[in-house]
Scaffold this motif. Structure first.
Motif, PDB file in Angstrom:
ATOM      1  N   PRO A  32     -27.928 -60.487 -79.790  1.00 23.18           N
ATOM      2  CA  PRO A  32     -27.022 -59.357 -79.687  1.00 23.18           C
ATOM      3  C   PRO A  32     -27.597 -58.263 -78.800  1.00 23.18           C
ATOM      4  CG  PRO A  32     -28.194 -59.274 -81.764  1.00 23.18           C
ATOM      5  CD  PRO A  32     -28.577 -60.569 -81.108  1.00 23.18           C
ATOM      6  N   ALA A  33     -26.700 -57.419 -78.303  1.00 24.45           N
ATOM      7  CA  ALA A  33     -27.147 -56.255 -77.530  1.00 24.45           C
ATOM      8  C   ALA A  33     -27.496 -55.161 -78.525  1.00 24.45           C
ATOM      9  CB  ALA A  33     -26.028 -55.799 -76.603  1.00 24.45           C
ATOM     10  N   PHE A  34     -28.776 -54.994 -78.850  1.00 23.56           N
ATOM     11  CA  PHE A  34     -29.215 -54.083 -79.891  1.00 23.56           C
ATOM     12  C   PHE A  34     -28.797 -52.651 -79.558  1.00 23.56           C
ATOM     13  CE2 PHE A  34     -33.038 -56.797 -81.435  1.00 23.56           C
ATOM     14  CZ  PHE A  34     -32.139 -57.737 -81.876  1.00 23.56           C
ATOM     15  N   GLY A  35     -28.516 -51.889 -80.605  1.00 21.88           N
ATOM     16  CA  GLY A  35     -28.330 -50.471 -80.417  1.00 21.88           C
ATOM     17  C   GLY A  35     -26.941 -49.959 -80.710  1.00 21.88           C
ATOM     18  N   GLU A  36     -25.930 -50.819 -80.843  1.00 21.89           N
ATOM     19  CA  GLU A  36     -24.566 -50.337 -81.039  1.00 21.89           C
ATOM     20  C   GLU A  36     -24.186 -50.210 -82.506  1.00 21.89           C
ATOM     21  OE1 GLU A  36     -21.567 -52.125 -78.615  1.00 21.89           O
ATOM     22  OE2 GLU A  36     -22.992 -52.613 -77.031  1.00 21.89           O
ATOM     23  N   GLY A  37     -24.866 -50.909 -83.391  1.00 23.83           N
ATOM     24  CA  GLY A  37     -24.586 -50.780 -84.810  1.00 23.83           C
ATOM     25  C   GLY A  37     -23.365 -51.562 -85.261  1.00 23.83           C
ATOM     26  N   LEU A  38     -22.777 -51.123 -86.374  1.00 22.93           N
ATOM     27  CA  LEU A  38     -21.692 -51.835 -87.030  1.00 22.93           C
ATOM     28  C   LEU A  38     -20.360 -51.160 -86.760  1.00 22.93           C
ATOM     29  CD1 LEU A  38     -20.769 -53.984 -89.187  1.00 22.93           C
ATOM     30  CD2 LEU A  38     -21.167 -52.201 -90.914  1.00 22.93           C
ATOM     31  N   ASP A  39     -19.363 -51.968 -86.417  1.00 19.92           N
ATOM     32  CA  ASP A  39     -17.994 -51.492 -86.250  1.00 19.92           C
ATOM     33  C   ASP A  39     -17.090 -52.539 -86.901  1.00 19.92           C
ATOM     34  OD1 ASP A  39     -15.548 -50.467 -85.503  1.00 19.92           O
ATOM     35  OD2 ASP A  39     -15.683 -51.162 -83.430  1.00 19.92           O
ATOM     36  N   ALA A  40     -16.578 -52.242 -88.087  1.00 22.10           N
ATOM     37  CA  ALA A  40     -15.837 -53.249 -88.850  1.00 22.10           C
ATOM     38  C   ALA A  40     -14.599 -52.649 -89.494  1.00 22.10           C
ATOM     39  CB  ALA A  40     -16.725 -53.853 -89.938  1.00 22.10           C
ATOM     40  N   ARG A  41     -13.541 -53.444 -89.500  1.00 17.64           N
ATOM     41  CA  ARG A  41     -12.392 -53.174 -90.364  1.00 17.64           C
ATOM     42  C   ARG A  41     -12.249 -54.414 -91.234  1.00 17.64           C
ATOM     43  NH1 ARG A  41      -5.883 -52.671 -89.152  1.00 17.64           N
ATOM     44  NH2 ARG A  41      -5.314 -52.282 -91.344  1.00 17.64           N
ATOM     45  N   LEU A  42     -12.564 -54.263 -92.493  1.00 17.53           N
ATOM     46  CA  LEU A  42     -12.589 -55.390 -93.415  1.00 17.53           C
ATOM     47  C   LEU A  42     -11.251 -55.483 -94.131  1.00 17.53           C
ATOM     48  CD1 LEU A  42     -16.162 -54.730 -94.869  1.00 17.53           C
ATOM     49  CD2 LEU A  42     -15.519 -56.160 -92.913  1.00 17.53           C
ATOM     50  N   VAL A  43     -10.441 -56.436 -93.702  1.00 14.03           N
ATOM     51  CA  VAL A  43      -9.128 -56.666 -94.306  1.00 14.03           C
ATOM     52  C   VAL A  43      -9.179 -58.033 -94.987  1.00 14.03           C
ATOM     53  CG1 VAL A  43      -6.644 -56.856 -93.924  1.00 14.03           C
ATOM     54  CG2 VAL A  43      -8.026 -55.324 -92.482  1.00 14.03           C
ATOM     55  N   VAL A  44      -9.044 -58.037 -96.308  1.00 12.56           N
ATOM     56  CA  VAL A  44      -9.121 -59.273 -97.077  1.00 12.56           C
ATOM     57  C   VAL A  44      -8.034 -59.252 -98.148  1.00 12.56           C
ATOM     58  CG1 VAL A  44     -10.533 -60.724 -98.586  1.00 12.56           C
ATOM     59  CG2 VAL A  44     -11.623 -59.435 -96.730  1.00 12.56           C
ATOM     60  N   ALA A  45      -7.210 -60.291 -98.185  1.00 11.93           N
ATOM     61  CA  ALA A  45      -6.223 -60.445 -99.256  1.00 11.93           C
ATOM     62  C   ALA A  45      -6.845 -61.293-100.350  1.00 11.93           C
ATOM     63  CB  ALA A  45      -4.958 -61.103 -98.725  1.00 11.93           C
ATOM     64  N   ALA A  58     -21.381 -47.744 -88.601  1.00  7.97           N
ATOM     65  CA  ALA A  58     -22.738 -47.269 -88.885  1.00  7.97           C
ATOM     66  C   ALA A  58     -23.602 -47.483 -87.664  1.00  7.97           C
ATOM     67  CB  ALA A  58     -23.335 -48.000 -90.087  1.00  7.97           C
ATOM     68  N   ALA A  59     -24.459 -46.540 -87.388  1.00  8.62           N
ATOM     69  CA  ALA A  59     -25.400 -46.641 -86.274  1.00  8.62           C
ATOM     70  C   ALA A  59     -26.671 -47.331 -86.744  1.00  8.62           C
ATOM     71  CB  ALA A  59     -25.723 -45.249 -85.736  1.00  8.62           C
ATOM     72  N   PRO A  60     -27.439 -47.921 -85.813  1.00  6.57           N
ATOM     73  CA  PRO A  60     -28.718 -48.507 -86.211  1.00  6.57           C
ATOM     74  C   PRO A  60     -29.586 -47.484 -86.936  1.00  6.57           C
ATOM     75  CG  PRO A  60     -28.156 -49.152 -83.983  1.00  6.57           C
ATOM     76  CD  PRO A  60     -27.159 -48.115 -84.381  1.00  6.57           C
TER      77      PRO A  60
END
Length: 382
Positions: A32-45, A58-60
């Protein structure tokens, strides 16, 4: 893992030493390209009546704690991050700029520390930790050398040759953490990591875990029911109820300005919602509170149970601006104090010393008067 604390069979290590849930990406996975952190939309039925829809960024270096009542969706969110449940339409999961939602769990740069640790019972502490580097393509010698370094970092060098049944709860927790960190994950998931420990061990391990998380350069997401664990370990709290985020912010922000009854109970505050006109706030039912804050419109008012003073008779000459009549409905030990529940003009939680409770001679059914000084309340926009 499930929201009732159980772990999916798909996540359990088997006798072939493969732990797909917490295992690192294989050697051929693109870095992975380190440094960008987490970007998530968790959609679960989950079944016909529950839908999780939570956005997490979240940032690293960030430690994010997920809090919420049983069944809120915390563990479902963690399972989605680990790849143990698929995302529904509209969901996304990017880590350091790389799309992960279509990758199987074993190919994600994710480490997991489970509530019951799930150490391989037939392997020593050293070989449990070396398992991850071996999956990354390291030779047995290299993997054991890396594992030895992690055990030294955890203060477990003397237990390197011990199998899990010979370890204490605190030692097993540190081995599980070392196993997750040895893969150098870009996302570390911790599912109630201190829940299995006794109170004394928990205090020590919480302090050690805080130090290790402070040194962790990537993103960590912690699920816990314990507000103290969350307050001590996390930089940011995300509170989930019924599959949605109801509040997020720093521990101090959330402790000072809770926005739901669950959060108020979690941080130990009385909380009311009402309409403010200057220093007066009227709440449903007709009761009024006088506050130190001058506001207009919908507001919350909060104050700690320790701010409430109880009286057997209506007080005269009191400087408190708030006075309500009520009845004691319950009493229970709360640390070294007694938590008293009061129903009446305004429902209240009150903390008393055992001496004060005895001197008042109160019990369920006792009629009382409660006072709170305006200076001990805190009002803020709803």
């Amino acid at each position: 893992m499930t929201d009732d604390g159980k772990t999916s069979a798909a996540a359990h290590p088997q006798g072939d030493d493969k732990d797909s849930a917490s295992g690192p990406a294989p050697a051929h996975a693109p870095a992975p390209a380190f440094g960008e952190g987490l970007d998530a939309r968790l959609v679960v039925a989950r079944g016909p009546s529950f839908r999780l829809d939570v956005t997490l960024t979240a940032a690293p270096g960030d430690v994010v704690a997920l809090l919420g009542p049983n069944g809120a969706g915390k563990t479902t969110a963690l399972r989605a991050l680990a790849g143990l449940v698929p995302l529904s339409d509209g969901g996304r999961l990017r880590l350091d700029g790389v799309e992960l939602d279509r990758r199987p769990p074993e190919s994600r740069p994710v480490g997991v520390v489970f509530q019951d640790y799930l150490l391989f019972p037939h392997l020593t502490a050293l070989d449990n930790v070396a398992f991850g580097p071996r999956c990354h393509g390291a030779s047995k010698t290299e993997a054991r050398a890396q594992a030895a370094e992690w055990l030294e970092r955890m203060g477990l060098t003397a237990h390197a040759g011990s199998k899990p049944r010979r370890l204490s709860g605190g030692q097993a927790q540190r081995v599980a953490l070392a196993r997750a960190l040895a893969t150098r994950p870009r996302l570390l998931l911790l599912d109630e990591p201190l829940a299995a420990l006794d109170a004394r061990t928990r205090l020590d391990i919480r302090a050690q875990l805080r130090r290790h998380l402070a040194d962790f350069e990537a993103v960590a997401v912690l699920v816990t029911h314990d507000p103290l664990d969350a307050m001590v370990l996390a930089d940011r709290l995300v509170v989930i109820e019924d599959g949605r985020i109801v509040q997020e912010g720093t521990p101090s922000d959330i402790a000072r300005r809770p926005r739901t009854d669950y959060i108020a109970h979690l941080v130990g505050l009385n909380l009311y919602r009402g309409e403010a006109e200057g220093h007066t706030v009227r709440v449903p039912g007709g009761s009024a509170l006088t506050t130190a804050d001058d506001l207009t419109g919908p507001v919350f008012v909060a104050f700690p149970p320790s701010a409430v003073t109880l009286h057997r008779d209506r007080p005269t000459g009191s400087s408190a601006r708030n006075l309500w009549h009520g009845e004691v409905t319950g009493m229970e030990a709360h640390g070294d104090q007694v938590r008293v529940s009061v129903a009446g003009e305004l429902p209240l939680a009150v903390d008393l010393t055992t001496v004060a409770a005895a001197e008042l001679g109160i019990h369920p059914g006792t009629e009382i008067w409660a006072t709170v000084k305006a200076s001990q309340t805190h009002a803020y926009p709803a």
